[in-house]
Design a protein around this motif. Structure first.
Motif, short mmCIF file in Angstrom:
data_model
loop_
_atom_site.label_atom_id
_atom_site.label_comp_id
_atom_site.label_asym_id
_atom_site.label_seq_id
_atom_site.Cartn_x
_atom_site.Cartn_y
_atom_site.Cartn_z
N ARG A 64 24.53 7.73 -124.87
CA ARG A 64 23.40 8.39 -125.56
C ARG A 64 23.82 8.82 -126.96
O ARG A 64 22.99 9.16 -127.78
CB ARG A 64 22.92 9.58 -124.73
CG ARG A 64 22.43 9.15 -123.35
CD ARG A 64 22.20 10.34 -122.46
NE ARG A 64 20.96 11.00 -122.73
CZ ARG A 64 19.79 10.66 -122.19
NH1 ARG A 64 19.71 9.67 -121.34
NH2 ARG A 64 18.69 11.33 -122.47
N VAL A 110 22.20 7.16 -129.97
CA VAL A 110 20.90 7.62 -130.45
C VAL A 110 21.10 8.62 -131.60
O VAL A 110 20.45 8.53 -132.65
CB VAL A 110 20.07 8.24 -129.31
CG1 VAL A 110 18.73 8.75 -129.82
CG2 VAL A 110 19.85 7.23 -128.19
N LYS A 111 22.03 9.55 -131.38
CA LYS A 111 22.29 10.54 -132.43
C LYS A 111 22.85 9.88 -133.67
O LYS A 111 22.49 10.19 -134.80
CB LYS A 111 23.28 11.60 -131.94
CG LYS A 111 22.89 12.36 -130.72
CD LYS A 111 21.48 12.88 -130.73
CE LYS A 111 21.17 13.81 -131.87
NZ LYS A 111 19.72 14.11 -131.96
N TRP A 112 23.76 8.94 -133.45
CA TRP A 112 24.40 8.20 -134.55
C TRP A 112 23.33 7.46 -135.38
O TRP A 112 23.25 7.60 -136.60
CB TRP A 112 25.42 7.25 -133.92
CG TRP A 112 26.10 6.25 -134.80
CD1 TRP A 112 25.94 6.07 -136.15
CD2 TRP A 112 27.07 5.30 -134.38
NE1 TRP A 112 26.74 5.05 -136.58
CE2 TRP A 112 27.45 4.56 -135.53
CE3 TRP A 112 27.65 4.98 -133.16
CZ2 TRP A 112 28.39 3.53 -135.47
CZ3 TRP A 112 28.58 3.96 -133.09
CH2 TRP A 112 28.95 3.25 -134.23
N GLU A 115 20.12 7.92 -135.38
CA GLU A 115 19.16 8.85 -136.01
C GLU A 115 19.70 9.28 -137.38
O GLU A 115 18.93 9.39 -138.35
CB GLU A 115 18.96 10.09 -135.13
CG GLU A 115 18.00 9.87 -133.96
CD GLU A 115 17.88 11.11 -133.05
OE1 GLU A 115 17.05 11.08 -132.15
OE2 GLU A 115 18.64 12.09 -133.25
N ARG A 141 17.94 8.54 -140.97
CA ARG A 141 17.64 9.59 -141.97
C ARG A 141 18.19 9.20 -143.34
O ARG A 141 17.52 9.31 -144.35
CB ARG A 141 18.27 10.92 -141.54
CG ARG A 141 17.47 11.72 -140.54
CD ARG A 141 17.98 13.16 -140.45
NE ARG A 141 19.36 13.25 -139.99
CZ ARG A 141 19.72 13.37 -138.71
NH1 ARG A 141 18.81 13.40 -137.77
NH2 ARG A 141 20.98 13.46 -138.39
N LEU A 189 13.79 3.59 -136.60
CA LEU A 189 14.74 3.39 -135.50
C LEU A 189 13.95 3.07 -134.24
O LEU A 189 13.01 3.80 -133.90
CB LEU A 189 15.57 4.66 -135.30
CG LEU A 189 16.32 4.83 -133.97
CD1 LEU A 189 17.39 3.75 -133.80
CD2 LEU A 189 16.98 6.22 -133.91
N PHE A 190 14.35 2.01 -133.56
CA PHE A 190 13.74 1.69 -132.27
C PHE A 190 14.78 1.93 -131.18
O PHE A 190 15.83 1.28 -131.17
CB PHE A 190 13.28 0.22 -132.24
CG PHE A 190 12.42 -0.10 -131.04
CD1 PHE A 190 11.03 -0.07 -131.13
CD2 PHE A 190 13.01 -0.40 -129.82
CE1 PHE A 190 10.24 -0.35 -130.02
CE2 PHE A 190 12.23 -0.68 -128.70
CZ PHE A 190 10.84 -0.66 -128.80
N VAL A 191 14.50 2.86 -130.28
CA VAL A 191 15.43 3.15 -129.19
C VAL A 191 14.96 2.40 -127.93
O VAL A 191 13.82 2.60 -127.49
CB VAL A 191 15.52 4.66 -128.89
CG1 VAL A 191 16.43 4.92 -127.69
CG2 VAL A 191 16.02 5.42 -130.10
N ASP A 249 15.54 2.48 -124.30
CA ASP A 249 16.13 3.39 -123.31
C ASP A 249 16.34 2.65 -122.00
O ASP A 249 15.39 2.28 -121.32
CB ASP A 249 15.19 4.58 -123.11
CG ASP A 249 15.75 5.60 -122.15
OD1 ASP A 249 16.99 5.74 -122.09
OD2 ASP A 249 14.96 6.25 -121.45
N ARG A 252 9.14 -3.60 -120.48
CA ARG A 252 8.04 -3.03 -121.26
C ARG A 252 8.53 -2.69 -122.68
O ARG A 252 7.84 -2.94 -123.68
CB ARG A 252 7.54 -1.77 -120.55
CG ARG A 252 6.26 -1.21 -121.07
CD ARG A 252 5.94 0.04 -120.30
NE ARG A 252 4.96 -0.19 -119.27
CZ ARG A 252 3.65 0.02 -119.43
NH1 ARG A 252 3.20 0.46 -120.59
NH2 ARG A 252 2.81 -0.18 -118.46
N GLN A 253 9.75 -2.14 -122.73
CA GLN A 253 10.30 -1.79 -124.05
C GLN A 253 10.67 -3.05 -124.84
O GLN A 253 10.55 -3.07 -126.07
CB GLN A 253 11.54 -0.92 -123.88
CG GLN A 253 11.22 0.46 -123.36
CD GLN A 253 12.48 1.27 -123.15
OE1 GLN A 253 13.02 1.84 -124.09
NE2 GLN A 253 12.97 1.28 -121.93
N ALA A 271 7.65 -4.10 -126.56
CA ALA A 271 7.38 -3.23 -127.71
C ALA A 271 8.35 -3.55 -128.86
O ALA A 271 7.97 -3.49 -130.03
CB ALA A 271 7.49 -1.77 -127.30
#
Lengths: 374, 401
Positions: free
Chosen positions: B115, B118-120, B122, B126, B132-134, B136, B154-155, B158
Motif C-alpha cells: 500500500r 499509493v502514498k508514493w 500520490e 502532486r 493517478l489511477f489506483v 486496488d 471491473r477496475q 475502468a
C-alpha cells in the motif's frame, strides 16, 4: 468532571471481565482504524478499541521486526501476554501494510477468531461502491460467526443511532474546545474521548452528555495569552505529553488524530443507504493518509482546518515507523509554511519518551509562537 | 554474476528503453508500479516507466545514497520505503544512470505489492500535477475469491477508459489481447528459466535472476521482451546441458526470500560462491512468472491476467506463503533459506520471524533472518551479516551435497 474518564483509562484491560459481564455481550477487539463499531454492536458484540499501549515489549519483538510501529508492537504484546483473554475475537481493517500482516500473525498466535474488513482503495468510485456492496454482507456474516448473533436491520438501526449519538456528542466536545480552548486541558480532553474505547456505549453516551452539561456551565480559565496549537498524527500521544502541554500552558484547539478528530468527523453507518453511508464513513470527514481519496487535497484541507480553528502553530506527533503519515509530512509542512503557520515535529514512542528534551523543545516552540506574535 | 551472453542484450534492451523514454515525442509516459497491469498501458500505446526498476538500478550502481539523502533533506523520513526515497531523490537531482526519469503524463499503481506505492504515487501525482489511477487488488488472506477477481476486472475496465482519456486514443481490445498473449508467453519462459535451477548444480543463481528481472518488470507485453526471455532460456538451458555450475563446487543450496540488497549484490555473490552456496531459488522473481489460465478456472485471458496479479506471494496469507516456501525447498532440493528482513518492505518482512520457524519445522532445513534494506546501504551491517550467514551455512552442513 473528568475523574470517571481518567479512572476508565487506568488499567482498562483489568476491567474487561466486568465490562463483558455487565454488558452481557461478547467483547470484540478492534484494531486501528475505521472499522464501523456499530456493526459489532448490531451483531450483539461490544467493541473494545486498541490503539497501542505503553508496556514493556518482551514477546512481540520475537515476531515483529524493529521497523514496525509501536502501535502494532504493543497490540501484539497485549495479545501475547494474555491480557485480552476476555475478548471473543479481533477485527482488523487493511489500514496499512503492517496491520494487514499483523492480522496474519494474530491468526497464528491468537486463540480467538479474527476477521478483516479490507477498505477499498480503487480510484474508480463505481468500483469502490461495488466492492463495498459485496463486502458488507460478507463482514456481517463473519461477525455473526464471532458473536453468535446475526446482524438484523433493526439491530443495525439501533446501533447506528447509539453510535451516531456518541459521534454527535464527541463533535460537541470538540466544538466546545475550539470555542473555549482554555476550558479543557489536553489530558482531560483526550481522556474523555478515549474512554469511549473501553466503555459500554450506552454508559459512555450518558457520561458524555453529563460532561457537556457541566462544561456548559463551567468558567474558562483566564489564562495568559498562550499560543493555541493544533495536534496532528495518527494517534493521540501518551498522557505524559498531554500533561506537558497542560503544564506549559499550550491549549490545544483541535487535532486530526485517527483516534480523535479524524474519526469524530466521520458520519456513522446508516442501514438506510448501506453503501452510500459506508463511503461517507470511510472516506468522508477529515482525510487520513492511510486512505486514498481521489480529488481530495489533504494538505489544503489540513491547512484550512488549522486556520479555521484558530491555531497559532501545529505540533506533529508522528508515531515512529508510521509510513503513511511520514509520506505526507513534507507536503503538510509546505502547506503550513505557505500560510505562515509554524510547526514542530516530535516523534512519538509509547515508552521512554525523553521528558526533558520534549519539554525543552515544546518550550522553545511556545516561545517562537509568542515571539512571532501568534 | 554468472557470465551470460544475454546480459549484454539485456543492457541494450534497458538502455534503449530508457533512451526512448527520455526522447519520445509520440508516446505518452506513464509511470507504473511493478505489479500493475502494464498490458493495458502497452495496448494504449503509452510507454511504461517503472520508478522501482530505476531505483534498483541506482542502488545496484551504488548511486542511491546521495539520492536518499536528497529526499531526506526535503523532509522525507528514513521510515519511508527506500525505493520511494530514491525516486524522490532522482527527481530532485536528476540522478541515477539515466540522469533522472522523464516526467509522467499519468500514473498507475496497484496495491498488490504494497500500500506504500499509493502514498508514493500520490506524492508524484502532486509534484507533476498528473492523474493517478489506483488499481486496488485485495490481499488474499484466504486464497482467491470470485469477488476479488470481479473487483479486479471491473477496475481493469475502468483503467482502459482512463488510459483512453489520457492518451487521447480509443482503447483497442485487440491490442490488449496481443499484449496479454505476449506477457503470457514471456512469463511462461521466465518460469521455465527459473525452474532450470532445480538441477544440481544450479546453472544460475537467484542473484542472476534478480538482475535479469529488469526486462520482465519493465517491458512485459512486448515482443522484444518475449524474444529476450526466449534467448535467455536457451542460453541457460545450454548451461544445464553442459553441466555448467553458477557456483563451482556447489555444496549448499538455499532460497532467498524478499527483495535483494541491491547495493551488495557483488559482495553477496562472492560471499556465497566462496562457501559453495548456490542461491537456487527466490520468491521475488516468481512474482512475474506466470499468467496461469488454469488457476483462473477460465479461458478468458483477462480473467487469467487478473488472477495472476492477485496471486502474488507477498499478497497472500501466511499459510499460503508457508506452503510456497515449503514447496520451493522441496522442489529445488534446498538445504536452507535466507530471509531478508527488509526495513523498506513491510509486506514481505512483517511476520517473517514466525514464518522462518514454521518452514524450518516443516522442512527440517535451517533458515536465517538477516536485517537490511533493499535500497538503503546504511541499513546493511557487514559484520553482523557475516556472523549470521556463517552460522547459517554451518547449520546446513548435515544437509550439504
Amino acid at each position: 468532571m473528568f475523574a470517571f474518564f481518567h479512572e476508565t483509562l487506568k488499567d482498562p484491560l483489568s476491567r474487561l471481565a466486568d465490562l463483558r459481564r455487565n454488558s452481557g455481550r461478547p467483547l470484540i477487539g478492534v484494531t486501528p482504524a475505521y472499522f464501523p463499531r456499530e456493526w459489532i454492536h448490531a451483531a450483539g458484540g461490544l467493541p473494545v478499541s486498541f490503539w497501542g499501549a505503553a508496556l514493556p515489549l518482551s514477546r512481540a519483538d520475537a515476531l515483529l521486526p524493529p521497523s514496525c510501529c509501536p502501535v502494532s508492537r504493543s497490540i501484539l504484546e497485549i495479545e501475547l501476554a494474555g491480557l485480552t483473554a476476555e475478548l471473543s475475537g479481533w477485527v482488523f481493517t487493511s489500514l496499512c501494510d503492517t496491520l494487514v500482516n499483523l492480522r496474519e500473525i494474530f491468526r497464528g498466535v491468537s486463540l480467538r477468531p479474527t476477521l478483516v474488513f479490507p477498505i477499498p482503495l480503487a480510484s474508480d468510485p463505481d468500483c469502490r461502491r461495488a466492492r463495498l456492496a459485496a463486502l458488507i454482507p460478507e463482514v456481517f456474516e463473519k461477525l455473526a460467526r464471532m458473536t453468535g448473533k446475526a446482524v438484523t436491520p433493526d439491530a443495525l438501526a439501533a446501533a447506528g443511532r447509539l453510535y451516531g449519538d456518541i459521534r454527535m456528542l464527541q463533535r460537541r466536545l470538540y466544538e466546545t474546545r475550539r470555542s473555549r480552548p482554555r476550558l479543557i486541558g489536553a489530558r482531560d480532553f483526550y481522556a474523555a474521548i478515549q474512554a469511549d474505547f473501553f466503555l459500554d456505549p450506552a454508559e459512555y453516551r450518558l457520561r458524555l452528555e453529563a460532561l457537556l452539561d457541566e462544561l456548559a456551565n463551567a468558567a474558562e480559565q483566564k489564562e495568559l495569552r498562550a499560543p493555541q496549537i493544533f495536534l496532528s498524527g495518527m494517534i493521540a500521544p501518551p498522557a505524559d505529553v498531554l500533561v506537558l502541554l497542560d503544564r506549559l500552558g499550550m491549549p490545544v484547539v483541535d487535532d486530526d488524530f485517527a483516534n480523535g478528530g479524524r474519526s469524530v468527523s466521520r458520519p456513522v453507518f446508516s442501514p438506510e443507504d448501506p453503501v452510500g453511508s459506508l463511503v461517507q464513513t470511510l472516506f468522508g470527514g477529515r482525510p487520513c493518509p492511510c486512505l486514498h481519496v481521489p480529488g481530495i487535497d489533504r494538505a489544503a484541507v489540513f491547512a484550512a482546518t488549522v486556520r479555521e480553528c484558530g491555531a497559532h502553530g501545529v505540533l506533529f506527533l508522528p508515531v515512529r515507523c508510521c509510513e503513511p503519515d511520514a509520506f505526507e509530512r513534507p507536503v503538510l509542512n509546505a502547506a503550513l509554511a505557505a500560510e505562515g503557520i509554524p510547526a514542530l515535529t516530535l516523534e512519538m514512542e509509547f515508552e521512554s519518551l525523553p521528558q526533558e528534551s520534549l519539554r525543552s523543545r515544546l518550550e522553545a516552540f511556545r516561545d517562537l509562537l509568542e515571539e512571532s506574535g501568534r | 554474476m554468472t557470465r551470460l551472453a544475454s546480459f549484454t542484450r539485456m543492457k541494450e534492451l534497458m538502455t534503449l528503453h530508457y533512451l526512448e523514454a527520455k526522447t519520445t515525442k509520440e508516446k505518452p509516459i506513464i509511470w507504473l508500479t511493478s505489479g500493475a497491469p502494464v498490458e493495458y498501458v502497452v495496448a494504449a500505446g503509452a510507454l511504461p516507466v517503472y520508478p522501482e526498476n530505476y531505483a534498483a538500478m541506482c542502488a545496484a550502481g551504488h548511486q542511491a545514497l546521495r539520492l536518499l539523502e536528497a529526499a531526506e533533506a526535503e523532509g522525507y523520513s528514513p521510515d519511508i520505503c527506500s525505493y520511494a526515497r530514491t525516486d524522490f531523490g532522482q527527481d530532485l537531482l536528476r540522478g541515477g544512470p539515466a540522469g533522472g526519469l522523464p516526467p509522467p503524463c499519468a500514473l498507475v499503481c496497484a496495491t498488490n505489492i504494497c500500500r506504500t506505492v499509493v502514498k508514493w504515487f500520490e506524492a508524484v501525482a502532486r509534484k507533476y500535477r498528473v492523474p493517478l489511477f489506483v488499481v486496488d487488488l485485495p490481499f488474499l488472506h484466504d486464497g482467491l475469491t470470485r469477488d476479488a477477481v470481479a473487483y479486479a476486472l471491473r477496475q481493469f475496465e475502468a483503467l482502459a477508459g482512463f488510459l483512453a482519456e489520457r492518451t487521447g486514443r480509443p482503447f483497442e481490445r485487440e491490442r490488449l489481447f496481443a499484449a496479454v498473449a505476449l506477457s503470457r508467453e514471456t512469463t511462461a519462459l521466465w518460469r521455465k528459466t527459473l525452474d532450470l535451477c532445480r538441477r544440481r548444480p544450479a546453472p544460475i543463481t537467484a542473484l542472476d535472476a534478480f538482475v535479469h528481472i529488469a526486462p520482465i518488470v519493465t517491458l512485459r507485453g512486448t515482443a522484444a521482451c518475449r524474444d529476450y526471455y526466449e534467448a535467455l532460456f536457451r542460453e541457460i538451458e545450454g548451461r544445464v546441458e553442459r553441466g555448467e555450475a553458477a557456483v563451482p563446487q556447489e555444496r549448499y543450496r538455499a532460497l532467498w526470500d524478499n527483495l535483494p540488497i541491491w547495493d551488495r549484490m557483488r559482495w553477496l555473490e562472492s560471499f556465497f560462491a566462496e562457501r559453495g552456496l548456490a542461491i537456487a531459488a527466490a520468491t521475488y522473481p516468481n512474482s512475474w512468472a506466470g499468467i496461469d489460465a488454469a488457476a483462473a478456472g477460465s479461458n478468458d485471458p483477462l480473467e487469467a491476467l487478473a488472477v495472476s496479479y492477485l496471486r502474488l506471494y507477498i499478497h497472500s496469507g501466511f499459510a499460503q506463503r508457508a506452503e510456497t516456501l515449503v514447496r520451493l525447498i522441496e522442489e529445488f532440493s534446498l538445504t536452507g533459506f535466507i530471509m531478508h528482513s527488509n526495513r523498506s518492505c513491510k509486506p514481505y518482512s512483517v511476520g517473517m520471524y514466525g514464518l522462518r520457524e514454521e518452514v524450518s519445522r516443516r522442512t527440517g532445513v535451517p533458515g536465517v533472518v538477516i536485517e537490511a534494506d533493499h535500497n538503503d546501504p546504511r541499513q546493511f551491517t557487514e559484520a553482523r551479516t557475516i556472523t549470521a550467514l556463517e552460522a547459517f551455512i554451518e547449520s546446513m552442513e548435515p544437509l550439504a551435497g
